[in-house]
Design a protein around this motif. Structure first.
Motif, PDB file in Angstrom:
ATOM      1  N   ALA A 124      16.970 -15.657 -54.487  1.00 19.09           N
ATOM      2  CA  ALA A 124      15.723 -15.200 -55.104  1.00 19.09           C
ATOM      3  C   ALA A 124      14.722 -14.749 -54.035  1.00 19.09           C
ATOM      4  CB  ALA A 124      15.126 -16.315 -55.953  1.00 19.09           C
TER       5      ALA A 124
ATOM      6  N   ASN B 111      13.745 -19.511 -60.555  1.00 20.21           N
ATOM      7  CA  ASN B 111      14.062 -19.484 -59.127  1.00 20.21           C
ATOM      8  C   ASN B 111      13.099 -18.581 -58.357  1.00 20.21           C
ATOM      9  OD1 ASN B 111      16.313 -21.194 -59.344  1.00 20.21           O
ATOM     10  ND2 ASN B 111      17.643 -19.491 -59.928  1.00 20.21           N
ATOM     11  N   PHE B 112      12.688 -17.485 -58.995  1.00 16.62           N
ATOM     12  CA  PHE B 112      11.785 -16.556 -58.310  1.00 16.62           C
ATOM     13  C   PHE B 112      10.402 -17.171 -58.118  1.00 16.62           C
ATOM     14  CE2 PHE B 112      15.010 -13.737 -60.064  1.00 16.62           C
ATOM     15  CZ  PHE B 112      15.277 -12.908 -58.988  1.00 16.62           C
TER      16      PHE B 112
ATOM     17  N   SER C 108      20.536 -20.474 -54.795  1.00 17.12           N
ATOM     18  CA  SER C 108      19.771 -19.736 -55.802  1.00 17.12           C
ATOM     19  C   SER C 108      18.379 -19.388 -55.288  1.00 17.12           C
ATOM     20  CB  SER C 108      19.670 -20.545 -57.098  1.00 17.12           C
ATOM     21  OG  SER C 108      20.935 -20.705 -57.688  1.00 17.12           O
TER      22      SER C 108
ATOM     23  N   TRP D 176      15.061 -17.693 -64.562  1.00 13.69           N
ATOM     24  CA  TRP D 176      14.081 -16.885 -63.829  1.00 13.69           C
ATOM     25  C   TRP D 176      13.124 -17.733 -62.998  1.00 13.69           C
ATOM     26  CZ3 TRP D 176      14.538 -11.649 -63.816  1.00 13.69           C
ATOM     27  CH2 TRP D 176      15.365 -11.081 -64.791  1.00 13.69           C
TER      28      TRP D 176
ATOM     29  N   SER E  11      24.420 -23.374 -58.605  1.00 11.28           N
ATOM     30  CA  SER E  11      24.282 -22.599 -57.381  1.00 11.28           C
ATOM     31  C   SER E  11      25.460 -22.847 -56.448  1.00 11.28           C
ATOM     32  CB  SER E  11      22.977 -22.977 -56.669  1.00 11.28           C
ATOM     33  OG  SER E  11      22.867 -22.303 -55.450  1.00 11.28           O
TER      34      SER E  11
ATOM     35  N   ALA F 253      20.679 -15.381 -57.670  1.00 13.81           N
ATOM     36  CA  ALA F 253      19.244 -15.625 -57.828  1.00 13.81           C
ATOM     37  C   ALA F 253      18.890 -16.074 -59.235  1.00 13.81           C
ATOM     38  CB  ALA F 253      18.476 -14.358 -57.476  1.00 13.81           C
ATOM     39  N   LEU F 254      19.669 -15.652 -60.218  1.00 10.76           N
ATOM     40  CA  LEU F 254      19.387 -15.993 -61.619  1.00 10.76           C
ATOM     41  C   LEU F 254      20.183 -17.193 -62.103  1.00 10.76           C
ATOM     42  CD1 LEU F 254      19.279 -12.384 -63.108  1.00 10.76           C
ATOM     43  CD2 LEU F 254      17.342 -13.911 -62.734  1.00 10.76           C
TER      44      LEU F 254
ATOM     45  N   LEU G 123      21.964 -10.914 -57.052  1.00 10.87           N
ATOM     46  CA  LEU G 123      21.157 -11.057 -58.267  1.00 10.87           C
ATOM     47  C   LEU G 123      21.699 -12.161 -59.157  1.00 10.87           C
ATOM     48  CD1 LEU G 123      20.453  -7.316 -59.199  1.00 10.87           C
ATOM     49  CD2 LEU G 123      18.811  -9.018 -58.399  1.00 10.87           C
TER      50      LEU G 123
END
Length: 273
Positions: A242, A53-54, A238, A51, A39, A32-33, A29
């Motif tokens: 994600a 990245n998602f 990253s 956020w 990264s 991912a953030l 997590l």
């Protein structure tokens, strides 16, 4: 009675194992953030949360298509497995006919045969039927794979139901079909949901069959799509983290909603022989 010292030691051990289990998840997590400039492959907490990245992983990886394919395949497998396992489990538990035990133990062979042992001949069989590169090439084999466990699970649950309940229902004029669907299945909801949860998880995470059977990108499942996404973004940790969260999230959400039923099914008589 458990002493305070024993209780404290138990909680300490549980906390230790919980920390060991959750630390890698926290690392994923955090990665991912993390902004793409921060990264890295090692565990580090980002200076700020990014956020985007998602959304980038969702768009670049075409995960809307992959998740839709996974949902279609997984839900179909769970429904088919549940229906067939209920019927076969009830038959093995309460009907008497020749070679019943032999058929049951033959069915259990499916628990011992790994997919790697039959995936190549299965591919040629399905290709000769024109089913490769279709959802049926994923739904039918994975239903067959899950059915051995499902039959074993439901048979054991049906055998754990007191015979007096079934006899009372039959004395009231209930047919076998009514006994099954109106008495046993509602009573076995925790066991049934636990089985469905496990089959859902196994089917959702299946990688080998989609890799062998599917060549059309629009029919790729989420784990297969994640593997291709990883090959295209090898050093963008990253985005990879994600994407991994996106693929794993449906199973986590399902478990959160079914947690009480899952634990109840694991602790009930569903595993009694």
């Amino acid at each position: 009675m458990i002493s305070r010292r024993e209780r404290s030691l138990s909680y300490a051990i549980l906390i230790l194992f919980a920390a060991v289990a959750t630390l890698p998840l926290i690392g994923v997590l955090a990665s991912a953030l993390a902004p793409r400039s921060q990264s890295s492959a090692s565990f580090s907490w980002p200076d700020r949360l990014d956020w985007s990245n998602f959304s980038a992983a969702w768009t670049e990886g075409h995960f809307a298509t992959y998740l839709a394919s996974s949902v279609l395949v997984t839900v179909s497998v769970v429904l088919l497995t549940a229906a067939l396992a209920i019927l076969a489990g009830y038959s093995f538990a309460h009907f008497t006919y020749p070679c019943r035990s032999l058929l049951f133990y033959t069915t259990l062979i499916g628990l011992m045969v790994p997919p790697e042992a039959f995936v190549i001949p299965l591919y040629f069989d399905l290709r000769s039927l024109g089913l490769t590169d279709s959802y049926w090439s994923l739904i039918l084999p994975q239903t067959a794979q899950s059915l051995a466990f499902g039959i074993f699970w439901m048979r054991n649950f049906f055998r754990s139901v007191p015979s007096s309940v079934i006899e009372a229902a039959r004395l009231d004029g209930a047919s076998d079909w009514r006994v099954l669907w109106q008495i046993l299945v509602p009573a076995g909801r925790p066991a049934l949901l636990t089985m469905a949860m496990l089959v859902f998880m196994w089917t959702w995470n299946e990688f080998l069959l989609p890799l062998v059977m599917i060549t059309n990108e629009s029919k790729r499942t989420a784990p297969l799509g994640l593997a291709f996404f990883q090959g295209e973004h090898t050093t963008q940790f990253s985005l990879l983290a994600a994407a991994s969260v996106i693929v794993a999230l449906p199973v986590v959400i399902l478990y959160v909603f079914l947690q009480r039923h899952f634990i109840s099914g694991m602790l009930s008589g569903a595993v009694k022989g």
